[in-house]
Each structure stands twice: as C-alpha cells, then as structure tokens.
Design a protein around this motif. Sequence first.
Motif, short mmCIF file in Angstrom:
data_model
loop_
_atom_site.label_atom_id
_atom_site.label_comp_id
_atom_site.label_asym_id
_atom_site.label_seq_id
_atom_site.Cartn_x
_atom_site.Cartn_y
_atom_site.Cartn_z
N PHE A 115 0.84 -1.24 0.04
CA PHE A 115 -0.15 -0.22 0.07
C PHE A 115 0.60 1.27 0.16
O PHE A 115 1.88 1.57 0.90
CB PHE A 115 -0.86 0.01 1.37
CG PHE A 115 -2.19 0.80 1.20
CD1 PHE A 115 -3.30 0.51 0.25
CD2 PHE A 115 -2.03 2.33 1.46
CE1 PHE A 115 -4.40 1.22 0.42
CE2 PHE A 115 -3.16 2.97 1.46
CZ PHE A 115 -4.48 2.34 0.88
N PRO A 116 0.67 2.35 -0.79
CA PRO A 116 1.43 3.32 -0.82
C PRO A 116 1.45 4.27 0.25
O PRO A 116 0.38 4.43 1.11
CB PRO A 116 0.61 4.28 -1.98
CG PRO A 116 -0.69 3.88 -2.42
CD PRO A 116 -0.42 2.38 -1.79
N ASN A 117 2.58 4.72 0.70
CA ASN A 117 2.42 5.72 1.97
C ASN A 117 2.14 7.03 1.78
O ASN A 117 2.15 7.63 0.81
CB ASN A 117 4.14 5.74 2.41
CG ASN A 117 4.72 4.42 3.07
OD1 ASN A 117 3.87 3.59 3.42
ND2 ASN A 117 5.82 4.17 2.85
N ALA A 118 1.33 7.58 2.78
CA ALA A 118 1.02 8.98 2.65
C ALA A 118 2.05 9.97 2.62
O ALA A 118 3.11 9.58 3.26
CB ALA A 118 0.01 9.23 3.80
N VAL A 119 2.06 11.04 2.10
CA VAL A 119 3.18 11.89 1.69
C VAL A 119 3.31 12.65 3.27
O VAL A 119 2.33 12.91 4.03
CB VAL A 119 2.61 12.92 1.08
CG1 VAL A 119 3.79 14.11 0.93
CG2 VAL A 119 2.33 12.55 -0.62
N GLU A 120 4.63 12.63 3.81
CA GLU A 120 4.85 13.47 4.80
C GLU A 120 5.28 14.80 4.51
O GLU A 120 6.03 15.12 3.57
CB GLU A 120 6.06 13.04 5.62
CG GLU A 120 5.72 11.54 6.44
CD GLU A 120 4.94 11.75 7.50
OE1 GLU A 120 4.82 12.68 8.08
OE2 GLU A 120 3.98 10.64 7.38
N LEU A 121 4.63 15.68 5.05
CA LEU A 121 4.87 17.36 4.56
C LEU A 121 6.24 17.56 5.30
O LEU A 121 6.43 17.74 6.69
CB LEU A 121 3.77 18.14 5.26
CG LEU A 121 2.52 18.37 4.17
CD1 LEU A 121 1.81 16.94 4.18
CD2 LEU A 121 1.53 19.23 4.91
N LYS A 122 7.01 18.56 4.42
CA LYS A 122 8.21 18.70 5.17
C LYS A 122 7.82 20.33 5.57
O LYS A 122 7.59 21.19 4.74
CB LYS A 122 9.39 18.84 3.95
CG LYS A 122 9.72 17.33 3.88
CD LYS A 122 11.02 17.51 3.04
CE LYS A 122 11.58 16.13 2.75
NZ LYS A 122 10.79 15.26 1.74
N ASP A 123 8.53 20.88 6.65
CA ASP A 123 8.29 22.22 7.03
C ASP A 123 6.85 22.84 6.59
O ASP A 123 6.96 23.81 6.01
CB ASP A 123 9.41 23.16 6.36
CG ASP A 123 10.83 22.70 6.43
OD1 ASP A 123 11.11 21.69 7.38
OD2 ASP A 123 11.45 22.79 5.40
N PRO A 124 6.03 22.28 7.12
CA PRO A 124 4.73 22.88 6.98
C PRO A 124 4.17 23.97 7.70
O PRO A 124 4.86 24.13 8.92
CB PRO A 124 3.60 21.83 7.33
CG PRO A 124 4.21 20.88 8.21
CD PRO A 124 5.75 20.90 8.00
#
Length: 372
Positions: A115-124
């Motif tokens: 299953f594809p991993n959800a995107v982690e937001l960098k410096d949001p």
Amino acid sequence: MKFIVSSSYLLKQLQVLGGIINNNNTLPILDNFLFSLDKKELTVSASDLETAISSKLEVESTEKGMVCIPARLLLETLKTFPEQPLTFTIEDNNTVEISSNHGKYALAYASGEEFPNAVELKDPSSTVVQGDVLATAISKTIFASGNDDLRPVMSGVFFQFSTDNLVFVATDAHKLVKYTRDDISASQTAEFIMPKKPLTLLKSILSGSEDDVVIEYNESNAKFIFENTEMVCRLIDGKYPNYEAVIPKENPNKLVINRNQFLNSVRRVSIFSSKTTHQIRLKIAGAELNISAEDIDYSNKAEERLTCDYQGDDMQIGFNSRFLTEMLNNLTSDEVSLEMSLPNRAGILTPVDGLDEGETVTMLVMPVMLNN
C-alpha cells in the motif's frame, strides 16, 4: 493478527474513508483499505494516490500487524449487520475471517507492504479553523469551481490565508464566489489551490462539527487533522487568476429583493428560455423588476413582474439563468442585493442578512449579450 470491533462503529469510519476510493483505480492495491493494528489502536487508510485519508479506531486486541482488505466487499458486508461485535482474524492461507454472532465470512487479503505511504509534509505552516466554518466555506464556494481540464487551476478552491482573515475563492470564468472570514486569521500569509474531491469529502465529514481542524500546508501538499482523522492531498499546481481584478468596484445601480421570490421567478421563467443559451432578461425601472425569457425556435416565452427596492438608472441586463439559480440557491439570506454598473459588466450578488459576524459572501455573475 486478531482484533474485535463494533460493526456500526467500523462501518461509520469506513464509509467516510471509502469516499476517496475510485471506481477504476490504476493500481489494484488502491481498491483496498489498509488496516494497521497496534494493540488497542487500529488505523484504517484509503488512498487514490492524489489524496490519502486515515482514521484511528479503538479495538480490542493485543497484537500488531498490517493487511489490505477489499474495500467494496467489506463495506457491502458491514452495511447488512445490525450492531454487534465482529472478530477479525488474519489466517495463514491469505484470507481474513470475520466472525459475527451468526456466521463467518472469509475475504482474500493483500500484503500491507504494497500500500502506498501517505506523503509526509516537510516544514509545513499551519492554521486552525473550526470544522463547521471550514465546511461552510467549502459549500459556499465549491459549486462555482470549473470542470475544464485545460484550466486545472480553476477546477479547485483557492485558499488565501493572511494575518487579517481567511479568504476562499472559486470561479469557472462565468461565475465567481469569494467567501471571507474576518474573525479568523492565520499566523502567516499563504495561498494554495485545493482540488474538488478531497474538499467534497471534508465538507460531508465536517458539516456541523465544532471540533477544530488543523490545516498544515507547504508548496505541494495540504494536510487536515481533526478528531481521529488525517487527510493529506496534493495541491493543484499553478497560479490562481487575479480574481480581484474582475470584481467591478463602482456599481451605482443597486437592486434589493426577496431571495426566495427572485429565485422562484427565475426558475419559472427560465423554463421558457432557449435551451442553448439559458438566457433570461432583467429589465429594471423604478420599483419594478421585469424578468423575461424567450425561445424563438419554439415560440415559447414568459414574463414576470416583481416589486423590488431599486436605486439607479433604468437598465436591461441578460444573465444565464443556470448560474443565477445556482447562486441564489447557495445563499441562505431572506434578502439579496444585486449591484450592477453596465449591461456588459458583471453583476455582484450579496446576501443582505443572515450572515455570522465576520462572514462575507460576494458572488459575481457575468452577463450575457442580449439580442434585441
């Protein structure tokens, strides 16, 4: 891996997540829900690659594990159960067995690793908005966004956050809606375009919710965190058109009228308008508004007279009745004001009453050329 969960509690959460799953996915794994178990906490996720949404549920278990379970099959099964505890057991022969009070059901599962991993937001950056306020902002604007694949920036809702207020805008070049909240502000200025699909989902989940929603965002993605749910979606890439430039500033002709009366009249008269242009004509003189439409091909025509409060020069202006109907339908006020300058300039529709403090709604509708 084994856990016990209430059937209606699980169904309620899965129905929310199921809204993101496409009917024809390019990757077969996306037809599944990802179940990640960590003792008493079960995280269920769904994704269509653009958007990923996950919810945390409380279950009875002492184990850990991760599997993908077919979404449609599971949802259809859960809908038929009365409220009861269900036991999920992951067997070695690649099936997951669900035991209810009356029977057992076996479904084939896929490995959770695929299953594809959800995107982690960098410096949001982040902003907090009350759920209900966000749901209102979406429902007030989303109907005005476009469906043109050639202009993807117009197919979403433009979020404009500043230290003074929050502004939400949608347009398809024929109509435009700008929804502003002056009672809420962000810690820093930011602008991004949200796609329609995740917004529609958020609108249905957050309607009437008093919980706070944390919105985190960077250049390419936005994340919404509330209660036990997280949603990450890819933003629409591109520069939003300068919508302020198209809102006419000087509008000396102002019409104030009962919204329901106006809406019903436009609806009735538009039945007699041309099926290609949907054109209706507004003729305003003194305290009288004359609404008419004609379909020359079929010799159909209709005309209605309404009393209104009008200040300005006598004028005639044509509108597409579908856009006018959509806008009037979307407002909840008793009275509306329509401000105009010239028959070839956009009209501005605003509610006169029924707004919360700090809330403003401006709707702009482009006129159509009248053939005399």
